[in-house]
Scaffold this motif. Sequence first.
Motif, short mmCIF file in Angstrom:
data_model
loop_
_atom_site.label_atom_id
_atom_site.label_comp_id
_atom_site.label_asym_id
_atom_site.label_seq_id
_atom_site.Cartn_x
_atom_site.Cartn_y
_atom_site.Cartn_z
N THR A 108 -4.92 10.04 -1.51
CA THR A 108 -5.57 8.73 -1.42
C THR A 108 -4.51 7.66 -1.11
O THR A 108 -3.31 7.95 -1.15
N ASP A 109 -4.96 6.45 -0.79
CA ASP A 109 -4.04 5.31 -0.62
C ASP A 109 -4.26 4.37 -1.80
O ASP A 109 -5.38 4.15 -2.22
N PHE A 169 4.59 9.84 -2.20
CA PHE A 169 3.82 9.09 -1.21
C PHE A 169 4.59 9.16 0.10
O PHE A 169 5.81 9.38 0.11
N LEU A 220 0.88 4.98 0.86
CA LEU A 220 0.07 5.88 1.67
C LEU A 220 0.17 7.32 1.16
O LEU A 220 1.25 7.76 0.75
N SER A 221 -0.97 7.98 1.20
CA SER A 221 -1.06 9.41 0.89
C SER A 221 -0.45 9.78 -0.47
O SER A 221 0.51 10.55 -0.57
N THR A 225 0.84 -1.21 0.00
CA THR A 225 0.00 0.00 0.00
C THR A 225 0.87 1.25 0.00
O THR A 225 1.78 1.38 0.83
N ASN A 239 -8.35 3.62 -2.47
CA ASN A 239 -9.28 4.06 -1.42
C ASN A 239 -9.95 5.38 -1.76
O ASN A 239 -9.53 6.09 -2.67
N THR A 245 -3.53 0.50 -3.13
CA THR A 245 -3.11 -0.84 -2.71
C THR A 245 -3.04 -1.76 -3.93
O THR A 245 -3.90 -1.68 -4.81
#
Lengths: 412, 412
Positions: A307-308, A336, A271-272, A269, A300, A310
Amino acid sequence: MPVLVMKFGGTSVANPDRIRRAAKRVGIEVAKGYDVIVIVSAMSGKTNELVGWVEETAPMFDAREYDAVVSSGENVTAGLMALTLQQMNVPARSWQGWQVPVRTTSAHSAARIEEIPTDNIRAKFAEGMQVAVIAGFQGISPEGRITTLGRGGSDTTAVAFAAAFGAERCDIFTDVDGVYTTDPRITDKARKLDKIAFEEMLELASLGAKVLQTRSVELAMRYKVKLRVLSSFEEPSDTAGTLVCDEEDIMESNIVAGVAYSRDEAKMTLLSVADRPGIAAAIFTALSDTGVNVDMIVQNISEDGRTDMTFSCPTNQVARADKALAAAKEAGGLNFTELVVDRDVAKVSVVGIGMRSHTGVAAKMFKILSNEGINIKVITTSEIKISVLIERKYMELAVQALHDAFELDKAS
Amino acid sequence: MPVLVMKFGGTSVANPDRIRRAAKRVGIEVAKGYDVIVIVSAMSGKTNELVGWVEETAPMFDAREYDAVVSSGENVTAGLMALTLQQMNVPARSWQGWQVPVRTTSAHSAARIEEIPTDNIRAKFAEGMQVAVIAGFQGISPEGRITTLGRGGSDTTAVAFAAAFGAERCDIFTDVDGVYTTDPRITDKARKLDKIAFEEMLELASLGAKVLQTRSVELAMRYKVKLRVLSSFEEPSDTAGTLVCDEEDIMESNIVAGVAYSRDEAKMTLLSVADRPGIAAAIFTALSDTGVNVDMIVQNISEDGRTDMTFSCPTNQVARADKALAAAKEAGGLNFTELVVDRDVAKVSVVGIGMRSHTGVAAKMFKILSNEGINIKVITTSEIKISVLIERKYMELAVQALHDAFELDKAS
């Protein structure tokens, strides 16, 4: 005379004795009045021996020479099979790829068949030859060099010949006796399927069921070749194996045909990530450029423009993915805060063409898993498949519970 | 650029490491400015493995399928050799027989080369390729089937390529370092010859010196191809090995070049045969029809219209010869009182083109043997060879005495 294609894999032709056993199966079909085209793999172990020599010789090898070396294994089996049939008084001869010729692209080691002229072999059938034995896995490029179709390519050779000759059926002899509702090592309730639709087989093959090469199933689907998978170690019978066929040839079927799994998955994942057009392209181009096979992708809900993201990939590609993403971040254009890696996941999927007409399959699947206390980490769906990522330690339990609840042990 | 042909036998390419060593020898010649054609045999042991499978499969095999199977060994080595050379940054590619194409007769397993087109390979040399690697021992019939040239056929492939390309020399790399005046196991005075004439080599080859296949020497003689036999396990040097060449290229030579022997000979005598035209034909047709290789033939003086006929053949063919002659007698047309068999003989020969211009060689040979108390049972002579049959127990003694007396341990 109707034509039948029979393909024997490496374990089915591992030595002269096994070749004799395979030849007897061919003899049975000849006696029924078929003109038979036999496709053979290399004797088991031989291709690995040849590949080993090539890799020992040149770590970065010329694929044209690789193909010239590696294709020799199938040539040996083809000659031995023809001799064995002759010994049983069945008129037979062998063809190497260039003799047919099986015309392919120039993409050495991963060539695609473009054309199989049938005149030469049909003429021999007309003269009284009853079996044409073809060295599988190989062809000839427009430049006249030997090509190979990639691992498992003999299945593709078999289907291509069945399509070219309008064969009544293409029998793939292997060391398993058919396609199962799930892996019998996971649950002894696993049941052999009599029939399965091309689309289902494709999904199962891509999910790791090693019975048939994906490309051969695609080809069979396109040319409507009836494929049968069966064991060369079982007694011959009309109900042996599993028939892979058009949806319309399956009268009744369970909503779910099978449960598949893949043990070596990792979930990663980012993140951000900035939530703007082109960001997904940036991520997955970086990954594909370094050869990472991304499977599932989930994005997400966005919050404050971030957003994240994955995705899953095979465990042994995590390091490569990590490096590719770090490099993309370094180069700018991708931002990220963190890359979270979960190496401890497995994928479980249910597959069935019945899903097209039946609703509620996904809901039922999630309920079954929830009843077992299994948390779902990622979900993806297609028209005839639902896949979930779960903690690896629950994998067997999930497969067993789904197999039970969808009553796959019972024929429809 | 001048062309050089280099042929490596099975022990010289037995594994990737040996192939590397052979490729280094090729690299040395490329560095000298040659366009090199490399002919390879199968890795040692591989042809026997393939032949074993064929014979296990079908005791009376279809020679076309035999050829298709057995030729695969050379294809593997050709690809590996090309890869090894590429790895050394020497531009190289492999050709299988059908790709050149090496056109042969349809006599499967014993085919003769009829034509080797050179355009394709010459064009690649012109484009910058420096080494063409050819799978030896094989070709393609007018019907498009794979043929083989029979055991040792890779020597013939090499000479045929040297002739077709007008090569400066044809180097045959093997596991011996040249041609010797006699078998070094019989006398340690045996000396390696720097040069030997084609005719002498032919006589020695037919007498059992296993260094070169007879057909390849015949071919070299016809097309005046300079042949060199040398060991791939020796350090490269200009004086390595033995040059087999035209008589005129040998400035000085001993009258006798070598002493050869054959241990497994039998002498058979038909007593009291009718001395009339056609009788010899009747005897030797019966023998050749059953595959007996008759070597020496002597007919005694006739008395009262009857004569004795003596011939020699390999010991293991005595039973077959006996049966063939008994059958011919039974069928009428051949009459004799008795067949006397002496299994206890050996053949010793002296060979040398010097005999053409020097008289007294035979007399000297007989004197040497007589001095050692060795009785001569049969004599045959050719222009450059004298052979005698003697009791087997004297064979080593005879070879040593002749080698000494003709001073073969000393260069001319």
